[in-house]
Design a protein around this motif. Sequence first.
Motif, PDB file in Angstrom:
ATOM      1  N   LEU A  42     -25.404 -48.038 -44.019  1.00 46.08           N
ATOM      2  CA  LEU A  42     -24.514 -48.906 -44.776  1.00 46.08           C
ATOM      3  C   LEU A  42     -25.245 -49.594 -45.935  1.00 46.08           C
ATOM      4  N   ARG A  43     -26.485 -49.958 -45.715  1.00 46.70           N
ATOM      5  CA  ARG A  43     -27.264 -50.640 -46.760  1.00 46.70           C
ATOM      6  C   ARG A  43     -27.821 -49.661 -47.788  1.00 46.70           C
ATOM      7  N   GLU A  44     -28.162 -48.471 -47.347  1.00 42.48           N
ATOM      8  CA  GLU A  44     -28.726 -47.449 -48.236  1.00 42.48           C
ATOM      9  C   GLU A  44     -27.894 -46.170 -48.082  1.00 42.48           C
ATOM     10  N   PRO A  45     -26.690 -46.105 -48.686  1.00 43.73           N
ATOM     11  CA  PRO A  45     -25.790 -44.960 -48.479  1.00 43.73           C
ATOM     12  C   PRO A  45     -26.418 -43.619 -48.834  1.00 43.73           C
ATOM     13  N   ARG A  46     -27.410 -43.623 -49.711  1.00 36.39           N
ATOM     14  CA  ARG A  46     -28.059 -42.364 -50.078  1.00 36.39           C
ATOM     15  C   ARG A  46     -28.745 -41.717 -48.887  1.00 36.39           C
ATOM     16  N   ALA A  47     -29.027 -42.498 -47.842  1.00 35.98           N
ATOM     17  CA  ALA A  47     -29.726 -41.965 -46.684  1.00 35.98           C
ATOM     18  C   ALA A  47     -28.795 -41.260 -45.704  1.00 35.98           C
ATOM     19  N   LEU A  48     -27.464 -41.324 -45.927  1.00 31.48           N
ATOM     20  CA  LEU A  48     -26.519 -40.756 -44.968  1.00 31.48           C
ATOM     21  C   LEU A  48     -26.741 -39.263 -44.776  1.00 31.48           C
ATOM     22  N   GLY A  49     -26.889 -38.517 -45.876  1.00 27.81           N
ATOM     23  CA  GLY A  49     -27.075 -37.073 -45.758  1.00 27.81           C
ATOM     24  C   GLY A  49     -28.316 -36.730 -44.970  1.00 27.81           C
ATOM     25  N   ALA A  50     -29.412 -37.436 -45.237  1.00 29.28           N
ATOM     26  CA  ALA A  50     -30.653 -37.167 -44.520  1.00 29.28           C
ATOM     27  C   ALA A  50     -30.505 -37.480 -43.040  1.00 29.28           C
ATOM     28  N   LEU A  51     -29.764 -38.552 -42.722  1.00 29.84           N
ATOM     29  CA  LEU A  51     -29.585 -38.910 -41.323  1.00 29.84           C
ATOM     30  C   LEU A  51     -28.757 -37.855 -40.599  1.00 29.84           C
ATOM     31  N   VAL A  52     -27.691 -37.353 -41.237  1.00 28.26           N
ATOM     32  CA  VAL A  52     -26.851 -36.338 -40.602  1.00 28.26           C
ATOM     33  C   VAL A  52     -27.662 -35.086 -40.306  1.00 28.26           C
ATOM     34  N   ARG A  53     -28.528 -34.691 -41.246  1.00 29.03           N
ATOM     35  CA  ARG A  53     -29.347 -33.502 -41.025  1.00 29.03           C
ATOM     36  C   ARG A  53     -30.325 -33.697 -39.875  1.00 29.03           C
ATOM     37  N   ARG A  54     -30.634 -34.943 -39.582  1.00 25.34           N
ATOM     38  CA  ARG A  54     -31.608 -35.216 -38.538  1.00 25.34           C
ATOM     39  C   ARG A  54     -30.964 -35.584 -37.204  1.00 25.34           C
ATOM     40  N   VAL A  55     -29.636 -35.492 -37.081  1.00 25.00           N
ATOM     41  CA  VAL A  55     -28.953 -35.891 -35.855  1.00 25.00           C
ATOM     42  C   VAL A  55     -29.459 -35.131 -34.632  1.00 25.00           C
ATOM     43  N   PRO A  56     -29.595 -33.791 -34.656  1.00 27.33           N
ATOM     44  CA  PRO A  56     -30.094 -33.109 -33.443  1.00 27.33           C
ATOM     45  C   PRO A  56     -31.457 -33.619 -32.999  1.00 27.33           C
ATOM     46  N   GLY A  57     -32.373 -33.742 -33.956  1.00 29.96           N
ATOM     47  CA  GLY A  57     -33.681 -34.272 -33.598  1.00 29.96           C
ATOM     48  C   GLY A  57     -33.605 -35.719 -33.150  1.00 29.96           C
ATOM     49  N   GLY A  58     -32.709 -36.471 -33.768  1.00 27.07           N
ATOM     50  CA  GLY A  58     -32.555 -37.863 -33.385  1.00 27.07           C
ATOM     51  C   GLY A  58     -32.054 -38.010 -31.955  1.00 27.07           C
ATOM     52  N   LEU A  59     -31.127 -37.145 -31.544  1.00 27.64           N
ATOM     53  CA  LEU A  59     -30.641 -37.192 -30.168  1.00 27.64           C
ATOM     54  C   LEU A  59     -31.752 -36.847 -29.191  1.00 27.64           C
ATOM     55  N   ARG A  60     -32.547 -35.832 -29.512  1.00 33.43           N
ATOM     56  CA  ARG A  60     -33.662 -35.491 -28.636  1.00 33.43           C
ATOM     57  C   ARG A  60     -34.648 -36.644 -28.549  1.00 33.43           C
ATOM     58  N   TYR A  61     -34.851 -37.281 -29.673  1.00 34.86           N
ATOM     59  CA  TYR A  61     -35.762 -38.433 -29.715  1.00 34.86           C
ATOM     60  C   TYR A  61     -35.260 -39.546 -28.801  1.00 34.86           C
ATOM     61  N   ALA A  62     -33.962 -39.857 -28.871  1.00 36.48           N
ATOM     62  CA  ALA A  62     -33.412 -40.927 -28.047  1.00 36.48           C
ATOM     63  C   ALA A  62     -33.450 -40.563 -26.573  1.00 36.48           C
ATOM     64  N   LEU A  63     -33.088 -39.314 -26.245  1.00 41.87           N
ATOM     65  CA  LEU A  63     -33.033 -38.903 -24.852  1.00 41.87           C
ATOM     66  C   LEU A  63     -34.413 -38.802 -24.223  1.00 41.87           C
ATOM     67  N   SER A  64     -35.432 -38.570 -25.050  1.00 41.84           N
ATOM     68  CA  SER A  64     -36.794 -38.479 -24.512  1.00 41.84           C
ATOM     69  C   SER A  64     -37.454 -39.838 -24.414  1.00 41.84           C
ATOM     70  N   ARG A  65     -36.701 -40.903 -24.765  1.00 36.16           N
ATOM     71  CA  ARG A  65     -37.169 -42.267 -24.631  1.00 36.16           C
ATOM     72  C   ARG A  65     -38.040 -42.660 -25.808  1.00 36.16           C
ATOM     73  N   THR A  66     -37.951 -43.906 -26.204  1.00 30.89           N
ATOM     74  CA  THR A  66     -38.696 -44.398 -27.355  1.00 30.89           C
ATOM     75  C   THR A  66     -40.037 -44.984 -26.960  1.00 30.89           C
ATOM     76  N   ARG A  67     -40.414 -44.814 -25.703  1.00 33.98           N
ATOM     77  CA  ARG A  67     -41.660 -45.419 -25.239  1.00 33.98           C
ATOM     78  C   ARG A  67     -42.844 -44.498 -25.483  1.00 33.98           C
ATOM     79  N   ALA A  68     -44.023 -45.100 -25.534  1.00 42.19           N
ATOM     80  CA  ALA A  68     -45.262 -44.339 -25.627  1.00 42.19           C
ATOM     81  C   ALA A  68     -45.523 -43.655 -24.291  1.00 42.19           C
ATOM     82  N   PRO A  69     -46.363 -42.592 -24.245  1.00 38.12           N
ATOM     83  CA  PRO A  69     -46.582 -41.837 -23.015  1.00 38.12           C
ATOM     84  C   PRO A  69     -47.087 -42.673 -21.857  1.00 38.12           C
ATOM     85  N   GLY A  70     -47.981 -43.617 -22.115  1.00 35.37           N
ATOM     86  CA  GLY A  70     -48.463 -44.480 -21.054  1.00 35.37           C
ATOM     87  C   GLY A  70     -49.366 -43.763 -20.082  1.00 35.37           C
ATOM     88  N   ARG A  71     -49.486 -44.323 -18.847  1.00 34.61           N
ATOM     89  CA  ARG A  71     -50.347 -43.765 -17.822  1.00 34.61           C
ATOM     90  C   ARG A  71     -49.548 -43.565 -16.559  1.00 34.61           C
TER      91      ARG A  71
END
Length: 491
Positions: free
Chosen positions: A417-446
Motif C-alpha cells: 500500500l505504501r509502495e505500490p510499485r512493489a506489488l508486481g514483485a511481491l506477486v511473483r514471489r508469492v510461492p516462495g513467500g508461502l514456503r518461507y512462512a510455512l518453514s517458519r521465520t525462526r533461525a535453525p537453532g540447536r
Amino acid sequence: MTPRPEPEPGRPGPNPLPLIPRQRPAERNDPTSDPEPAAEPTPVFIPRPAAPRRSAADPGQRPADPRHLVHVRVLDLTAGAVPRLSTPDGRPADCPAGAVLALVRHHGTPVGLLELDLPGGVPGGADPLGVDVPGAALDRLIAAAGARFGAPAAPDHAAEPPGRRETPRVSVIVATRERPELLAACLRTLLWQTYPDLELIVVDNAPTTDRTARVVRGGCAGLVRYVREPRVGLALAHNRGIAAATGELLAFTDDDVLADPGWVAGLVAGFTRAGRPACVTGLILPAELRTPAQLMLHHHAGYAKGFDPVLYDAQAPPADPLFPFTAGRFGSGANMAFRADTLRAMGGFDPATGVGTPARGGDDLLAFFRTIVRGHRIGYEPGALIWHRHRTDPAAVVHQVRGYGTGLGAYLTAAVLREPRALGALVRRVPGGLRYALSRTRAPGRPEVPWPARLAGLERRALAAGPLAYLHARVRVHGVRPPWEHPERAR
C-alpha cells in the motif's frame, strides 16, 4: 551538547541517575502491557567497577534455574595487553564455572561468539574485588578464543587517513512507557557512550504516571531531553522523537537494552563506509540467559546477524529470491539508525504499524523496506553492539511470537500500500513467500533447545491475521500527519 561530568580518579565515569530497582524484563515497549507490579526493590548499580551483591529474595528478579543458566561474558583481547573479561554492562568479572556464552573482541571489534562449558572457575562468576583472577576456566576460554578466532593482530594505525574524522551529530531516541527501572539502566549505558556529539531523547508514550519523567528530569537533568507523545503507539512515539531531534543521524533503541560504550560510534562508522548507506543496523546479543525462554529466543529468534559488515543494495541484491521483502535480515528496531533527511522524506514510521497498534509490529521492517525500494542502501555494522534483555517466561514469549507474526503480515500489507510499485514483485514471489512462512521465520537453532511446534503454528496464524490488523490500524490513525509537518514542534 551539554558536557558530561568528568570521572572521579579511580572510577570509570559518572553515574548521574538515582538508584532504581531492577525488574524482570517485560515486553518491548508494549504500551498495552500491564503496569509493573509493586515490589520491595533491591538496588542495582549499572555500571559499577565491582559486581553488585544481589539478594536471593530479590522480588524484582526471576531466580535463575541452574540447569539453564548460561553466563554471558565479554572477552576483550588486545595485542600486548592482559585479557579482560566483563559482563555485558561493562563490569569486570571472573570466569565462571559452567555454561558460558562469550563475545570475543579483538581491539574492541567483535569477531565472534563462543559457547562452551568451563570447569573450575569462580562459582557464579562473581568477583567481589572487581578484578580479573586467573584460573583454569579463564585459561581455557582464552585458548578456545585463540583456536577459533586467532590472536589479535597489532592495530594498523597507518590504515586510518590523517585529518579530522567525520563526527556528525547523532540523536538517540528511546521510546518508553511506564518502565522506569529498565529505562534507568538503559540510560546509564547511553550516558557512557564514547561518541563526542550526542543528543539523548526519551519519548514518554501515553504516560499514565510521572515515573518516566522523574527518571529523566531527576537524575538526567541537562543530559537527556524529555518529550511526551500522548497517543499510544511505538511508531507515533518514534515520530515524535524525530520531530524533536536536531541530529544529522537518528539512532533508535529500546528501553530494555544495554548499549555498549561504542554503540553510537559503531553506527557512525557504518554510515562512513563505501556506498553511503541511508540506514545502518547493528549487532544484538542477549544481556542474560537465565531461563529456558531466554535460551530459546537466543537460539531461534535470529537477533544476531553475524560479525561481518554487510551493505544491502537493490541494484546488487543478495542470493535471496524474496529480497527485499525479507526485511528482517536487515536488522531490528532495537538497533537501527537513519539519515534524518531520508527518514523524514519517507514520512517517518507508519503510525498504523508497531507495538501499541492492532498491527502489533512491523514498523522497523517497513522502514527498512521503503529505504531499499527508494534506491537507498542499508548497512549492517557488527561493531554497533546492543545487549537485549530477552523475555524470561513462556507467556511473554507467546505474546512476542504473536506480535511478530501479526507484525510481519501487517508489514507486507503496508509495503504494497505504501509502495505500490512493489506489488508486481511481491506477486511473483508469492510461492516462495508461502514456503518461507510455512518453514517458519525462526533461525535453525540447536536440537537441545527446540522451537515448539505450537509457537510455529501460532506465528503462521498471526501472520494470516496481519493484513486485516493493519487495515484496522490504518483506519484508527486516518489523518495523522508526521509532527514535523505541523508548525508546533515536540517539546
